[in-house]
Design an enzyme around this catalytic site. Structure first.
Site, PDB file in Angstrom:
ATOM      1  N   ASP A  47       9.695  36.632  49.337  1.00  0.00           N
ATOM      2  CA  ASP A  47       9.758  35.179  49.433  1.00  0.00           C
ATOM      3  C   ASP A  47      10.882  34.678  50.331  1.00  0.00           C
ATOM      4  O   ASP A  47      10.742  33.631  50.969  1.00  0.00           O
ATOM      5  CB  ASP A  47       9.889  34.569  48.037  1.00  0.00           C
ATOM      6  CG  ASP A  47       8.607  34.703  47.231  1.00  0.00           C
ATOM      7  OD1 ASP A  47       7.528  34.731  47.849  1.00  0.00           O
ATOM      8  OD2 ASP A  47       8.682  34.789  45.997  1.00  0.00           O
ATOM      9  N   GLY A  67      15.889  28.443  51.428  1.00  0.00           N
ATOM     10  CA  GLY A  67      16.339  27.123  51.855  1.00  0.00           C
ATOM     11  C   GLY A  67      15.186  26.159  52.036  1.00  0.00           C
ATOM     12  O   GLY A  67      15.196  25.036  51.508  1.00  0.00           O
ATOM     13  N   TYR A  82       5.036  29.935  41.897  1.00  0.00           N
ATOM     14  CA  TYR A  82       6.209  30.354  41.118  1.00  0.00           C
ATOM     15  C   TYR A  82       7.420  29.468  41.394  1.00  0.00           C
ATOM     16  O   TYR A  82       7.557  28.904  42.479  1.00  0.00           O
ATOM     17  CB  TYR A  82       6.584  31.801  41.460  1.00  0.00           C
ATOM     18  CG  TYR A  82       6.327  32.787  40.351  1.00  0.00           C
ATOM     19  CD1 TYR A  82       7.045  32.730  39.162  1.00  0.00           C
ATOM     20  CD2 TYR A  82       5.369  33.785  40.481  1.00  0.00           C
ATOM     21  CE1 TYR A  82       6.815  33.638  38.140  1.00  0.00           C
ATOM     22  CE2 TYR A  82       5.127  34.706  39.466  1.00  0.00           C
ATOM     23  CZ  TYR A  82       5.861  34.617  38.298  1.00  0.00           C
ATOM     24  OH  TYR A  82       5.631  35.513  37.287  1.00  0.00           O
ATOM     25  N   ASP A 138      35.972  48.687  54.693  1.00  0.00           N
ATOM     26  CA  ASP A 138      35.234  47.437  54.535  1.00  0.00           C
ATOM     27  C   ASP A 138      33.788  47.789  54.199  1.00  0.00           C
ATOM     28  O   ASP A 138      33.020  48.195  55.063  1.00  0.00           O
ATOM     29  CB  ASP A 138      35.315  46.633  55.834  1.00  0.00           C
ATOM     30  CG  ASP A 138      34.865  45.198  55.657  1.00  0.00           C
ATOM     31  OD1 ASP A 138      34.472  44.828  54.532  1.00  0.00           O
ATOM     32  OD2 ASP A 138      34.899  44.434  56.645  1.00  0.00           O
ATOM     33  N   HIS A 153       6.915  42.339  35.004  1.00  0.00           N
ATOM     34  CA  HIS A 153       6.182  41.244  34.373  1.00  0.00           C
ATOM     35  C   HIS A 153       4.793  41.726  33.962  1.00  0.00           C
ATOM     36  O   HIS A 153       3.849  41.687  34.749  1.00  0.00           O
ATOM     37  CB  HIS A 153       6.081  40.047  35.319  1.00  0.00           C
ATOM     38  CG  HIS A 153       5.594  38.809  34.638  1.00  0.00           C
ATOM     39  ND1 HIS A 153       5.607  37.569  35.232  1.00  0.00           N
ATOM     40  CD2 HIS A 153       5.074  38.615  33.395  1.00  0.00           C
ATOM     41  CE1 HIS A 153       5.115  36.679  34.397  1.00  0.00           C
ATOM     42  NE2 HIS A 153       4.782  37.290  33.276  1.00  0.00           N
TER      43      HIS A 153
END
Length: 696
Positions: free
Chosen positions: A333, A340, A417, A614, A625
């Site tokens: 998704d 956004g 969803y 780093d 589900h």
């Protein structure tokens, strides 16, 4: 441009009060910057060339430049100059020619542009999805198939376009797979009707270059791969979730969240789009972009560095049905659309309670125009129950502090969803990332019960599926040179030292190379991010933050499947990599019909050193589900969360200084009885003699 900029002081404000200073290097692009970037890219082409923009967003500065900038900012020193850049991804409209460009807004030039190779496809966008719906429903062949269903007069047919997915079978061109539904024919004008209760057996495929239906798939409805020609549709009863269709409870009393003195957090606005938040010793910046939605930067607690950047990096929802075309259903998704662009306007409902502050954002349309997104983030405080408590049973005196949390929340709707996503900070120096999955399960027609799904409504199957998320964490625990270790609890062997077989020890293992790792519940395997150059003053151990992630069943698709190749993050609980600029998305930059090999598994396979350097950690979490009737017509929230907790980072409980809970403030209506048990105490008297006495 000068080599240095004079630092401007950040002015903090109570919630909702605005200030304006120059753009911060981490501030999202402004409307004018989006327009400017698009103009510069458009200038590369003849004026009659139409471009379809997929992304116009901030190109974040290289870390080597930004870390000194942030350090200077926090220490009141002069900040080095950093150019503002935009990242632009676009198509030449109505072609498969997909490009990306880096635009230097400070110097007004396109620094780099490249056409991406075959098989690399951009995400969907709102305008495109509406166009695909229209093409599917207006196609003559689709209309002919719908006519065979003999639907009632006035019936309204709905198209849900899905990203086509990948199976390696004639899937090179960019396509959508559409699934058709019908609104409740007894009330076809009701735009809020739950069409997922009426799935149809017709599935058009739309090509996004020719912009036409190129194939019409028929869906299997039995227990095998066979399909049948559409015939008269057997109409089930409707199943609605909206309040006006329910007999609502009448015995629920009001529960009000009231903060008469307002909220305890402060928001500082930096330029048009920058946001700094301060609350209970926490300091961080909030960004927002097309793909990730919320991004948290420069996280500090009591002026100590903790995290450079945190965001949801990727997610995948693979479905269990092995039959065509359902075998391709694996929704990425974030990469296929974007958290956004799918964000809700939270001011429309009761998504947050109390004294709320909303943040808006500016994204871009397919034409490259600024797209204002109002109220996509809500910020609020919430009571989190008891933070800590102890009752001295000898005196009956209780010391108690309630825990308060700061919630940074965004909600996305992905067709059927919803995902409620939140960063949660508390007063004990802990950070959580929480996802609540709700909305309507994806449905398909069925005539029989099958082992890969559940019949949730007459003739309606909800296939089982997994939700697997990847949280990207770029740590800076007291600095940027960190290491990853894991601890395990092991029983001691029986011996003279452990004669009763009850002893156990905790052992530490250092992770020296990049790779994928897994939780082991039976050993209580716990991962920690450490800084060995910073030691705890009490015990001399390295300061750390531990990762608490729930175990979950990892990707079930086998290693040769396209699901496995594409969802590079979904096969391990945790990946650790050496930091490199631009490596942000665990499934790769472009997931639409992707082939894999461009994400975190490939990065980890470089086998690089991650000891005292780093590093970046990708934490996977999710849920299996197995669908149930109770998930329909709308699913109660399933809640999963990842937590980051200090370990030997502070010299005591950091929430000791939180004011105690007081009844005159809480105004509870029933007071608990005092907890005062009988006790015995020993007192040392003169000459060291010990006497015992009872206290009742």
């Amino acid at each position: 441009m000068s080599a240095e900029q004079v630092p401007l002081p950040l002015r903090s404000h109570d919630v909702g009060v605005a200030s304006r200073v120059s753009a911060h290097p981490l501030s999202p692009l402004t409307s004018s910057e989006i327009t400017n970037a698009v103009q510069l890219v458009q200038g590369l082409y003849p004026s009659n060339t139409s471009l379809q923009y997929k992304t116009v967003t901030l190109e974040e500065p290289k870390k080597a430049a930004l870390v000194p900038y942030l350090d200077a900012e926090h220490n009141g020193r002069r900040k080095p100059s950093i150019d503002r850049r935009a990242f632009v991804a676009y198509y030449i409209r109505n072609t498969d020619k997909f490009h990306e460009a880096i635009v230097n807004l400070s110097r007004q030039r396109v620094e780099n542009t490249v056409r991406l190779g075959p098989g690399v496809h951009g995400p969907g966008d709102a305008e495109e999805i509406l166009l695909v719906e229209k093409i599917a429903l207006e196609d003559d062949g689709v209309k002919a198939e719908i006519a065979k269903l003999k639907l009632p007069e006035g019936a309204a047919v709905i198209s849900d376009p899905w990203i086509y997915g990948s199976d390696g079978v004639n899937d090179e061109q960019r396509m959508y797979q559409c699934f058709l539904y019908m609104r409740d024919p007894s009330d076809p004008s009701n735009l809020e009707s739950n069409h997922y209760a009426f799935p149809l057996t017709i599935s058009p495929v739309v090509d996004t270059v020719q912009w036409k239906v190129i194939r019409i798939d028929l869906l299997p409805t039995g227990s095998d791969h066979s399909v049948e020609e559409p015939g008269p549709f057997q109409i089930p009863p409707g199943s609605e979730y909206t309040p006006e269709h329910q007999k609502l409870r009448t015995d629920l009393k009001p529960l009000n969240v009231v903060q008469p003195e307002g909220a305890s957090f402060r928001v500082t606005e930096v330029g048009e789009t920058g946001r700094v938040l301060e609350w209970q010793k926490w300091f961080f910046r909030i960004g927002f972009n097309q793909r990730e939605g919320m991004v948290i930067y420069d996280v500090r607690y009591d002026d100590r560095n903790l995290f450079y950047r945190m965001s949801l990096s990727d997610m995948v929802i693979p479905y269990a049905d092995p039959r065509h075309p359902f075998h391709k259903k694996a929704a990425f998704d974030l990469g296929d659309a974007g958290a956004g662009v799918m964000a809700n306007n939270l001011k429309l409902g009761c998504d947050c309670l109390g004294s709320i502050h909303y943040l808006s954002a500016v994204l871009s349309t397919d034409k490259g125009e600024p797209w204002p997104m109002e109220n996509v983030v809500c910020i609020h405080e919430q009571d989190a129950g008891i933070g800590w408590k102890h009752t001295n049973y000898r005196t009956g005196t209780a010391a108690l502090v309630r825990s308060r949390e700061l919630v940074i929340q965004s909600i996305i709707t992905v067709a059927n969803y919803e995902y409620i996503m939140a960063f949660v900070f508390n007063q004990a120096g802990e950070v959580k990332y929480e996802v609540r999955a709700t909305g309507v399960v994806s449905t398909q027609p069925t005539e029989v019960e099958v082992p890969w799904g559940t019949i949730v409504h007459p003739g309606v199957l909800a296939a089982h599926h997994q939700h697997i998320f990847s949280l990207r964490v770029d740590p800076a625990i007291d600095g940027h040179n960190n290491r990853l270790i894991y601890e395990e609890a092991h029983p001691m062997p029986r011996s003279e030292f452990n004669p009763h077989g009850v002893g156990y020890t905790v052992e530490q293992t250092l992770v020296e190379k990049s790779g994928g790792l897994d939780i082991d519940v039976d050993r209580n395997r716990t991962f920690k991010i450490q800084n060995t150059s910073s030691k705890n003053p009490i015990n001399g151990k390295p300061v750390s933050y531990k990762i608490q992630a729930p175990p979950f069943q990892k990707l079930l698709a086998d290693a040769d499947s396209f699901h496995h190749k594409r969802a590079e993050f979904a096969d391990h609980n945790l990946y650790v990599t050496k930091y490199r600029d631009g490596e942000l998305y665990a499934g790769g930059k472009y997931t639409n019909q992707s082939r894999g090999g461009e994400g975190v598994r490939a990065w980890a396979n470089r086998n690089e050193n991650v000891k005292d350097t780093d590093l970046v950690v990708y934490v996977q979490f999710g849920l299996q589900h197995v669908t149930r009737v109770e998930d329909f017509p709308v699913m109660p929230c399933e809640i999963i969360e990842v937590a980051f907790k200090p370990v030997n980072f502070f010299d005591k409980n950091p929430a000791l200084d939180v004011p105690p809970s007081r009844q005159e403030v809480n105004r509870s209506t029933l007071l608990p009885e005092q907890h005062h048990q009988p006790s015995v105490e020993a007192k040392v008297g003169e000459n060291g003699k010990v006497c015992c006495s009872s206290k009742l």
